[in-house]
Design an enzyme around this catalytic site. Sequence first.
Site, PDB file in Angstrom:
ATOM      1  CG  PHE A   1      34.789  45.368  53.091  1.00  0.00           C
ATOM      2  CD1 PHE A   1      35.857  45.130  53.377  1.00  0.00           C
ATOM      3  CD2 PHE A   1      35.263  45.326  51.684  1.00  0.00           C
ATOM      4  CE1 PHE A   1      37.028  45.106  52.923  1.00  0.00           C
ATOM      5  CE2 PHE A   1      36.022  44.888  50.769  1.00  0.00           C
ATOM      6  CZ  PHE A   1      37.894  44.892  51.354  1.00  0.00           C
ATOM      7  CB  ILE A   2      36.505  49.784  50.403  1.00  0.00           C
ATOM      8  CG1 ILE A   2      37.223  48.398  49.836  1.00  0.00           C
ATOM      9  CG2 ILE A   2      37.975  50.784  50.596  1.00  0.00           C
ATOM     10  CD1 ILE A   2      37.271  48.364  48.422  1.00  0.00           C
TER      11      ILE A   2
ATOM     12  CB  THR B   1      26.781  45.780  47.157  1.00  0.00           C
ATOM     13  OG1 THR B   1      27.431  47.102  46.600  1.00  0.00           O
ATOM     14  CG2 THR B   1      26.198  45.336  45.637  1.00  0.00           C
ATOM     15  N   GLY B   2      25.893  47.618  49.672  1.00  0.00           N
ATOM     16  CA  GLY B   2      26.502  48.376  50.938  1.00  0.00           C
ATOM     17  C   GLY B   2      24.986  48.105  52.220  1.00  0.00           C
TER      18      GLY B   2
ATOM     19  CB  SER C   1      38.913  48.088  39.712  1.00  0.00           C
ATOM     20  OG  SER C   1      39.252  46.583  39.396  1.00  0.00           O
TER      21      SER C   1
ATOM     22  CE1 TYR D   1      33.356  47.143  39.551  1.00  0.00           C
ATOM     23  CE2 TYR D   1      35.755  45.824  39.556  1.00  0.00           C
ATOM     24  CZ  TYR D   1      34.791  47.021  39.783  1.00  0.00           C
ATOM     25  OH  TYR D   1      35.286  47.206  40.416  1.00  0.00           O
TER      26      TYR D   1
HETATM   27  C1  UD1 Z   1      38.057  41.673  39.481  1.00  0.00           C
HETATM   28  C2  UD1 Z   1      39.658  43.213  39.840  1.00  0.00           C
HETATM   29  C3  UD1 Z   1      39.313  43.565  41.855  1.00  0.00           C
HETATM   30  C4  UD1 Z   1      38.013  43.623  41.256  1.00  0.00           C
HETATM   31  C5  UD1 Z   1      36.746  43.275  41.323  1.00  0.00           C
HETATM   32  C6  UD1 Z   1      35.601  43.649  41.775  1.00  0.00           C
HETATM   33  C7  UD1 Z   1      40.589  41.946  38.726  1.00  0.00           C
HETATM   34  C8  UD1 Z   1      42.419  41.323  38.391  1.00  0.00           C
HETATM   35  N1  UD1 Z   1      40.419  42.442  40.050  1.00  0.00           N
HETATM   36  O1  UD1 Z   1      38.114  40.779  40.663  1.00  0.00           O
HETATM   37  O2  UD1 Z   1      40.398  44.494  41.941  1.00  0.00           O
HETATM   38  O3  UD1 Z   1      38.072  45.094  43.370  1.00  0.00           O
HETATM   39  O4  UD1 Z   1      37.242  42.973  40.545  1.00  0.00           O
HETATM   40  O5  UD1 Z   1      34.477  42.392  41.766  1.00  0.00           O
HETATM   41  O6  UD1 Z   1      40.417  42.102  37.479  1.00  0.00           O
HETATM   42  N2  UD1 Z   1      36.249  32.843  42.030  1.00  0.00           N
HETATM   43  C9  UD1 Z   1      36.216  31.212  42.771  1.00  0.00           C
HETATM   44  N3  UD1 Z   1      35.477  30.493  43.749  1.00  0.00           N
HETATM   45  C10 UD1 Z   1      34.011  31.906  43.746  1.00  0.00           C
HETATM   46  C11 UD1 Z   1      34.102  33.359  43.450  1.00  0.00           C
HETATM   47  C12 UD1 Z   1      35.373  34.127  41.900  1.00  0.00           C
HETATM   48  O7  UD1 Z   1      36.788  30.696  42.360  1.00  0.00           O
HETATM   49  O8  UD1 Z   1      33.411  31.365  44.800  1.00  0.00           O
HETATM   50  C13 UD1 Z   1      37.139  32.945  41.068  1.00  0.00           C
HETATM   51  C14 UD1 Z   1      37.107  33.900  40.083  1.00  0.00           C
HETATM   52  O9  UD1 Z   1      36.762  33.460  39.194  1.00  0.00           O
HETATM   53  C15 UD1 Z   1      37.836  34.681  39.817  1.00  0.00           C
HETATM   54  C16 UD1 Z   1      38.629  34.586  41.311  1.00  0.00           C
HETATM   55  O10 UD1 Z   1      38.118  33.969  41.621  1.00  0.00           O
HETATM   56  O11 UD1 Z   1      39.086  33.447  38.845  1.00  0.00           O
HETATM   57  C17 UD1 Z   1      38.446  35.913  41.516  1.00  0.00           C
HETATM   58  O12 UD1 Z   1      37.452  36.728  41.647  1.00  0.00           O
HETATM   59  P1  UD1 Z   1      36.915  37.768  43.034  1.00  0.00           P
HETATM   60  O13 UD1 Z   1      36.362  37.728  43.594  1.00  0.00           O
HETATM   61  O14 UD1 Z   1      34.830  38.083  42.081  1.00  0.00           O
HETATM   62  O15 UD1 Z   1      37.524  39.355  42.109  1.00  0.00           O
HETATM   63  P2  UD1 Z   1      38.012  39.484  40.889  1.00  0.00           P
HETATM   64  O16 UD1 Z   1      36.784  39.100  39.448  1.00  0.00           O
HETATM   65  O17 UD1 Z   1      39.520  38.688  40.484  1.00  0.00           O
END
Ligand code: UD1
Length: 322
Positions: free
Chosen positions: A12-13, A36-37, A118, A142
Amino acid sequence: MPTFLITGAAGFIGRSIAAALLARDESVRGVDNFITGKAANLAGLERMQFLDGDLTDPVLCERACAGVDTIYHQAALASVTRSVEDPLGTNRNCLDATLNLLVAARAAGVRRIIYAGSSSAYGENLVLPKHEAMLPDPISPYAAAKLAGEYYIRAFAHVYGLEAVVLRYFNVFGPYQDPASQYSGVLAIFCQKMVRGEEPTIYGDGQQSRDFTYIDNVVHANLLAAAAPALRVSGKAINVAVGVRISLNEVVEILRDLTAYNGRVVYGPPRQGDIQDSQADIRLARELLGYEPMVDFREGLRRTVEWYRRTVLQPSNQAVLI
Ligand code: UD1
């Protein structure tokens, strides 16, 4: 020969950067291995020359780099959870791929590479907002792989004179982000579910926060990074975000408003490798790139919900052209 190469062009990016370049009438080559694309993400990008292949293959990297001036390196397996389950796969697709690309870029005489770094590099360091002078502290495979990629990029800038800019993205979201995988970004998952009237699941207590960054801001930063003078930006890592953090509980409340979802929210155990809070200091991006966030979180989420409304309600669950 195309001037620009976008890796991860069906992600997507990558597809969003490609669309912006094509809108400027630039000549663009894209490459993707479709792990994943999505082929559907290439709709509207027909003028882009496209290579279906994997950057872990050095021959493919050579073909991809031939004649190119600037690379936007977006290809990665972007998921903390996936990397916890399969660290080797993440390493291959994030780090091996990056090193192969760098070797090929150098051989082909590519001038500049812009790397999708990231925010996960900052890890659990409790200081907020995160600024680039902080010592990185990766706590997931990651984060480690993406950070190692940064170090290679900067090393290539140092020893081979390849102009290299690292943009550290903070939780990017927007149209075309895949909502359908367990590894998808949280906003893509929540938008899809709540638009469909399905329950979202929050891992943890929902107090964790992120500097969610709408895709247009990220595209904008990439275009600025390509145009900035090398003396100013080469070898630098620069945060790309909005500079505001929002908790997941707040996200759900805003999404209720935007989607009219009035069902319940499920809370599950916290995820391994998850960090608590993330927020960027974006002063360096302002100073070095002249970057300013163009779309704030709420407006970005509104546009994103509109897009998912148009797409995820389709029976095929495929992206359609706007
Ligand atoms: C991390 C990186 C981000 C990167 C991404 C790639 C950080 C702060 N960010 O994102 O820059 O692009 O990895 O994967 O490290 N969650 C829920 N419910 C869901 C899915 C996720 O609660 O259904 C929660 C996760 O546990 C997390 C938050 O939402 O606490 C964000 O998760 P996600 O969108 O996967 O991204 P990060 O792991 O924060």
